[in-house]
Design an enzyme around this catalytic site. Structure first.
Site, mmCIF file in Angstrom:
data_model
loop_
_atom_site.group_PDB
_atom_site.id
_atom_site.type_symbol
_atom_site.label_atom_id
_atom_site.label_comp_id
_atom_site.label_asym_id
_atom_site.label_seq_id
_atom_site.Cartn_x
_atom_site.Cartn_y
_atom_site.Cartn_z
ATOM 1 C CG MET A 151 -1.886 -1.131 1.305
ATOM 2 S SD MET A 151 -2.923 -1.052 2.788
ATOM 3 C CE MET A 151 -1.736 -1.489 4.044
ATOM 4 C CB ILE A 206 4.028 -5.621 7.307
ATOM 5 C CG1 ILE A 206 3.752 -7.123 7.432
ATOM 6 C CG2 ILE A 206 5.519 -5.331 7.508
ATOM 7 C CD1 ILE A 206 4.390 -7.942 6.321
ATOM 8 N N GLY A 259 1.514 4.215 4.490
ATOM 9 C CA GLY A 259 2.308 3.343 3.643
ATOM 10 C C GLY A 259 2.737 2.073 4.338
ATOM 11 C CB SER A 260 1.773 -0.362 5.730
ATOM 12 O OG SER A 260 0.476 0.110 5.438
ATOM 13 N NE ARG A 261 4.960 -7.696 2.358
ATOM 14 C CZ ARG A 261 6.171 -8.233 2.352
ATOM 15 N NH1 ARG A 261 7.231 -7.466 2.169
ATOM 16 N NH2 ARG A 261 6.330 -9.521 2.528
#
Length: 249
Positions: free
Chosen positions: A119, A177, A207-209
């Site tokens: 993301m 994450i 912002g991440s995953r």
């Protein structure tokens, strides 16, 4: 009326709406707007305009659009908006496999397919349940803040594991994450909560995953580089072969 088109709340005509702002982000929007207004009042326009645009950016980041979730017991829907960056065979995290002392089973040991969704700061950051069922585990692990696009971020970054079990015993685990910019994972659920597929479960700031661990024998229906939508895109059908690592059947 039979055949009437309805929105995902089951009523009215289908139409575009401005997405709402999640309550988690409203306080940041108010603070940014107040600072912009103060600078404008003091005639510091060179600061007021950038802060004003920052306010719009904050509100956009925390937007919470309505989603229409496909209905079907076999569907595993995407828990996040973003880009499919990794599709790999890996062992699930130990926190989702080992006995946690509660008497509830975790994921089976052994390699499964992991689908990773990155993301960016421009994506919607509300995460959603990939299946309907009961939340069995929510495990937070502190860690580093490396680029979430890296493979080792799954093992080294700050993260939160969530395990959901359907009524038939089928279990899906996924991991939020934190990334290079993200600094907080915000959960909306706890063990024992009963969720519908596509229901909001949390968010990761800036912002991440999200990694999804598909059940054994289930392959994804998405490709590397494909963009997915949380609560709407079907990642896989449980027990069905699909697409993996960019190669179709």
């Amino acid at each position: 009326m039979s055949g009437e088109i309805t929105d995902n709340r089951g009523r009215g005509d289908a139409a575009w709406h401005w997405p709402s702002v999640h309550p988690e982000g409203r306080k940041f929007g108010v603070i940014a707007a107040a600072v912009a207004a103060l600078f404008a009042f003091m005639a510091w326009e060179t600061l007021a305009w950038p802060i004003g645009f920052l306010t719009l950016g904050v509100l956009a980041f925390f937007r919470d659009p309505l989603r229409v979730t496909p209905q079907g017991d076999r569907f595993v829907v995407s828990p996040a908006d973003g880009l499919i960056t990794l599709i790999q065979k890996v062992d699930p995290p130990r926190e989702l496999v080992l006995d946690d002392g509660t008497g509830t089973a975790g994921l089976p040991a052994g390699p499964v397919t992991r689908v990773s969704i990155f993301m960016s700061v421009f994506d919607v950051h509300i995460n959603r349940a990939p299946i309907g069922g009961t939340v069995r585990r929510v495990v937070y692990i502190p860690g580093r803040f490396m680029n979430a696009d890296l493979d080792k971020a799954s093992d080294e970054n700050e993260r939160q594991h969530i395990l959901i079990e359907r009524a038939d015993g089928q279990r899906i685990g996924f991991t939020q994450i934190a990334g290079l910019v993200a600094r907080r994972i915000v959960p909306f659920v706890k063990p024992g909560d009963i969720l519908a597929a596509g229901q909001r479960v949390g968010l990761i700031r800036f912002g991440s995953r999200v990694d999804v661990y598909l059940p054994e024998g289930t392959e994804p229906r998405v490709l590397l580089g494909q963009r997915v939508i949380a609560g709407e895109t079907i990642l896989a059908e449980i027990g069905q072969q699909g697409l993996i690592e960019g190669v179709s059947q």
